[in-house]
Design a protein around this motif. Structure first.
Motif, mmCIF file in Angstrom:
data_model
loop_
_atom_site.group_PDB
_atom_site.id
_atom_site.type_symbol
_atom_site.label_atom_id
_atom_site.label_comp_id
_atom_site.label_asym_id
_atom_site.label_seq_id
_atom_site.Cartn_x
_atom_site.Cartn_y
_atom_site.Cartn_z
ATOM 1 N N MET A 1 1.839 -8.945 -34.457
ATOM 2 C CA MET A 1 1.063 -8.668 -33.241
ATOM 3 C C MET A 1 1.766 -9.217 -31.998
ATOM 4 O O MET A 1 1.824 -8.571 -30.952
ATOM 5 C CB MET A 1 -0.324 -9.305 -33.381
ATOM 6 C CG MET A 1 -1.305 -8.806 -32.359
ATOM 7 S SD MET A 1 -2.801 -9.810 -32.378
ATOM 8 C CE MET A 1 -2.307 -11.060 -31.237
ATOM 9 N N GLN B 1 4.825 -6.842 -31.385
ATOM 10 C CA GLN B 1 4.522 -5.446 -31.099
ATOM 11 C C GLN B 1 3.516 -5.279 -29.961
ATOM 12 O O GLN B 1 3.699 -4.434 -29.089
ATOM 13 C CB GLN B 1 3.992 -4.757 -32.360
ATOM 14 C CG GLN B 1 4.932 -4.831 -33.557
ATOM 15 C CD GLN B 1 6.231 -4.082 -33.365
ATOM 16 O OE1 GLN B 1 6.326 -3.217 -32.505
ATOM 17 N NE2 GLN B 1 7.247 -4.421 -34.140
ATOM 18 N N ASP B 2 2.445 -6.051 -29.983
ATOM 19 C CA ASP B 2 1.378 -5.832 -29.005
ATOM 20 C C ASP B 2 1.556 -6.693 -27.755
ATOM 21 O O ASP B 2 1.498 -6.190 -26.642
ATOM 22 C CB ASP B 2 0.015 -6.049 -29.663
ATOM 23 C CG ASP B 2 -0.226 -5.018 -30.769
ATOM 24 O OD1 ASP B 2 -0.261 -3.823 -30.449
ATOM 25 O OD2 ASP B 2 -0.331 -5.406 -31.938
ATOM 26 N N GLY C 1 4.287 -7.818 -27.049
ATOM 27 C CA GLY C 1 5.576 -7.298 -26.604
ATOM 28 C C GLY C 1 5.477 -6.060 -25.726
ATOM 29 O O GLY C 1 6.409 -5.738 -24.993
ATOM 30 N N SER C 2 4.330 -5.356 -25.780
ATOM 31 C CA SER C 2 4.164 -4.189 -24.908
ATOM 32 C C SER C 2 4.351 -4.585 -23.447
ATOM 33 O O SER C 2 4.885 -3.828 -22.658
ATOM 34 C CB SER C 2 2.764 -3.592 -25.054
ATOM 35 O OG SER C 2 2.577 -3.098 -26.337
ATOM 36 N N CYS C 3 3.846 -5.745 -23.090
ATOM 37 C CA CYS C 3 3.968 -6.206 -21.702
ATOM 38 C C CYS C 3 5.068 -7.261 -21.527
ATOM 39 O O CYS C 3 5.710 -7.324 -20.488
ATOM 40 C CB CYS C 3 2.646 -6.793 -21.215
ATOM 41 S SG CYS C 3 1.481 -5.542 -20.653
ATOM 42 N N GLY D 1 7.703 -7.743 -23.481
ATOM 43 C CA GLY D 1 8.986 -7.352 -24.060
ATOM 44 C C GLY D 1 9.039 -7.707 -25.538
ATOM 45 O O GLY D 1 8.536 -8.751 -25.950
ATOM 46 N N LEU D 2 9.661 -6.817 -26.307
ATOM 47 C CA LEU D 2 9.745 -7.018 -27.757
ATOM 48 C C LEU D 2 10.507 -8.300 -28.085
ATOM 49 O O LEU D 2 10.297 -8.916 -29.119
ATOM 50 C CB LEU D 2 10.484 -5.818 -28.364
ATOM 51 C CG LEU D 2 10.143 -5.402 -29.773
ATOM 52 C CD1 LEU D 2 8.698 -5.021 -29.898
ATOM 53 C CD2 LEU D 2 11.000 -4.207 -30.174
ATOM 54 N N THR D 3 11.395 -8.701 -27.190
ATOM 55 C CA THR D 3 12.151 -9.936 -27.406
ATOM 56 C C THR D 3 11.561 -11.067 -26.569
ATOM 57 O O THR D 3 12.154 -12.118 -26.429
ATOM 58 C CB THR D 3 13.622 -9.732 -27.010
ATOM 59 O OG1 THR D 3 13.656 -9.226 -25.672
ATOM 60 C CG2 THR D 3 14.304 -8.720 -27.916
ATOM 61 N N LYS E 1 11.347 -11.388 -23.512
ATOM 62 C CA LYS E 1 12.117 -11.734 -22.304
ATOM 63 C C LYS E 1 11.383 -11.349 -21.032
ATOM 64 O O LYS E 1 11.897 -11.507 -19.935
ATOM 65 C CB LYS E 1 13.465 -11.008 -22.322
ATOM 66 C CG LYS E 1 14.522 -11.697 -23.148
ATOM 67 C CD LYS E 1 15.855 -10.990 -22.922
ATOM 68 C CE LYS E 1 16.897 -11.405 -23.934
ATOM 69 N NZ LYS E 1 17.986 -10.402 -23.999
ATOM 70 N N GLY E 2 10.199 -10.758 -21.175
ATOM 71 C CA GLY E 2 9.413 -10.389 -19.993
ATOM 72 C C GLY E 2 9.452 -8.903 -19.727
ATOM 73 O O GLY E 2 10.355 -8.196 -20.169
ATOM 74 N N GLY E 3 8.433 -8.418 -19.040
ATOM 75 C CA GLY E 3 8.320 -7.014 -18.671
ATOM 76 C C GLY E 3 7.318 -6.964 -17.549
ATOM 77 O O GLY E 3 7.511 -7.596 -16.520
ATOM 78 N N LEU E 4 6.219 -6.255 -17.780
ATOM 79 C CA LEU E 4 5.133 -6.301 -16.803
ATOM 80 C C LEU E 4 4.609 -7.735 -16.715
ATOM 81 O O LEU E 4 4.276 -8.235 -15.646
ATOM 82 C CB LEU E 4 4.010 -5.350 -17.238
ATOM 83 C CG LEU E 4 2.957 -5.053 -16.181
ATOM 84 C CD1 LEU E 4 3.578 -4.353 -14.982
ATOM 85 C CD2 LEU E 4 1.852 -4.189 -16.764
#
Lengths: 389, 112
Positions: free
Chosen positions: B35, B38-39, B41-43, B45-47, B49-52
């Protein structure tokens, strides 16, 4: 289990062949294998896997656009990677790491420019579609020298790109007539936290969904001088919103007749918009919070998938009665659905089961399952010929 | 040397605190790990490392108190896209996730 490995071995064998296929690409598609930084190339006439291409970096949030001849797929990865994949030779033709953290991209109307929207550093970069040479860098600056994350990047007629600024609450239109010197028009105060954007199939209206408040922001690209107007700003008002565990997507535009279907944010509902006056016509209760709401290409049905923790099902809405008529249960982690261009079959990725499924859209029966490792987005090459995709 | 003993001592203290809220079963831990990637990680990042959402790697979380992390996961951050996970996760799940984030890769000792 044993058979699964055998398939994998056969599959790797196919990869070693270095000759390029002599065939059209109109029935091909790409399936993202998000955890492996790989994509599968599949064909949708016999529903088989053709090849696997690796080395595409972090694809945890990946999307794809196609060259106008349908031969190349441009894959946008989370790690800022932009990869040009040759579908016929099944290999990476070119690859650049263009930012630290990226979210998606678009190809220009004439097919010559690739634009990528970035979170870090926030902005848009524009590349030559042949060489992937950087032509323009558009930093999404706002406020006191801050840079905003950019989302909802689409191509628009007139060699333009349109995108939204998550942190700044703005929509920008970049006129790319001179690719090295984009002309930017800014629309400010469009609403808090636009989370995604779409363009109608005719290329006229750009619409950004808002996470930070109710409603959506709409820009008429025939009349940008009229500015951005708010639509649907009463939905959800006064209701208790549920926690949002996955951002909805607005890619594509589920249009059936003069109605459009969009995901409600924080509600277990699909909103129906009357396109004649842009008002909410109805609200359809569904199984969870919608992520993708997609119309079958003939517009007779709308298919919906859902956010965690309700992502094991897909529901089908009849557009005449505005009711859910079928519920499918592909399994946990349904991440994406993509119709074949004429809509007779739909491909569904089921992440937690490591499967891609193909359904007959007339009977709603499962036709085929293909192994895929943690599949997410599915992108048909037919997107090459559609505005905004 | 003294430093290492210090780390061992404080990780013992953490284990003791964890034991009170009964650590999730091995199977549950695997679900939570999946979780997280995958989940979350949606925001993020899968690793991670950050995203939204911001990066969640140990370096990025350095200096953040464990309790702050637990509160953030449980209650979310109002006014941002971070939802409260309290409605679908137990306190033990959340504590495990917080420690997993502070520790970094699965299986390493907690360094505090």
């Amino acid at each position: 289990m044993k058979r699964w490995w055998l398939l994998l071995v056969l599959f790797s064998g196919a990869l070693l062949a270095d000759d390029c296929a002599l065939r059209g690409t109109g029935d091909l598609a790409i399936v993202i294998e998000r955890a492996d930084g790989a994509v599968q190339i599949v064909e949708t006439t016999h529903n088989t896997a053709i090849a696997r291409v690796e080395g595409l970096g972090d694809l945890s949030h990946a999307s794809v656009v196609y060259s106008r001849d349908g031969r190349y797929a441009y894959v946008f990865g989370r790690d800022g990677g932009l990869s040009k994949v040759d579908l016929l030779c099944a290999r990476v033709e070119k690859r650049v790491i263009q930012s630290g953290n990226s979210i998606g991209g678009a190809i220009s109307q004439d097919g010559r420019l690739i634009a990528v929207s970035n979170y870090t550093p926030g902005g848009v970069k524009v590349f030559d579609a042949d060489s992937l040479e950087l032509l323009a860098d558009i930093p999404a600056t706002w406020g006191n020298g801050l840079r905003s994350k950019v989302i909802g990047l689409v191509d628009a007629p007139g060699r333009r790109f349109v995108f939204s600024l998550w942190d700044a609450g703005e929509i920008w239109v970049a006129d790319m007539q001179d690719p090295r010197h984009p002309r930017i028009t800014r629309f400010r105060d469009i609403g808090r936290n636009p989370y995604d954007g779409l363009i109608t199939p005719d290329g006229r209206y750009y619409i950004a969904g808002l996470f930070g408040e109710d409603g959506m922001a709409q820009l008429d690209l025939w009349h940008p001088e009229r500015g951005v107007r708010r639509i649907l700003d009463h939905y959800g008002r006064g209701e208790k919103k549920l926690p949002v565990y996955k951002m909805p997507h607005l890619e594509g535009w589920a249009v059936a007749g003069d109605r459009a279907f969009v995901p409600a944010v924080g509600l277990h509902a699909v909103l129906v918009i009357d396109l004649r006056d842009w008002r909410e016509l109805a609200r359809i209760p569904v199984h969870g919070q919608p992520v993708f709401v997609e119309a079958r290409p003939d517009g007779r049905e709308v298919w919906v998938n859902f956010a965690f923790p309700n992502n094991e099902k897909v529901q089908i809405i009849d557009v005449e009665t505005l009711k859910v008529t079928h519920t499918l249960e592909p399994g946990k982690g349904v991440l994406h659905m993509e119709f074949e261009p004429r809509g007779e079959e739909v491909w569904i990725s089921v992440r937690d089961r490591d499967r891609v499924q193909v359904y007959d859209t007339a009977t709603h029966r499962l036709l085929r399952e293909l192994p895929a490792r943690k599949p997410s987005g599915i992108f048909m090459a037919a997107r090459a010929h559609r505005i905004g995709l | 040397m003294w430093r290492r003993i210090g780390i061992v001592a404080s990780s013992l203290a953490v284990s003791a605190a964890l034991a009170q809220s009964a650590a999730p079963s091995a199977q549950r831990q695997a679900e939570l790990e999946s979780m997280l990637l995958q989940d979350c990680g949606s925001c993020h990042g899968l690793t991670l490392k950050g995203g939204l959402g911001p990066a969640l790697r140990p370096q990025a979380l350095a200096g953040k108190p464990r309790q702050w992390l637990i509160d953030t996961i449980r209650d979310g951050r109002p006014g941002t896209a971070m939802p409260p996970w309290g409605p679908i996760l137990s306190d033990a799940d959340i504590a495990w996730l917080a420690d997993r984030l502070l520790r970094g890769a699965p299986g390493k000792e907690v360094k505090r």
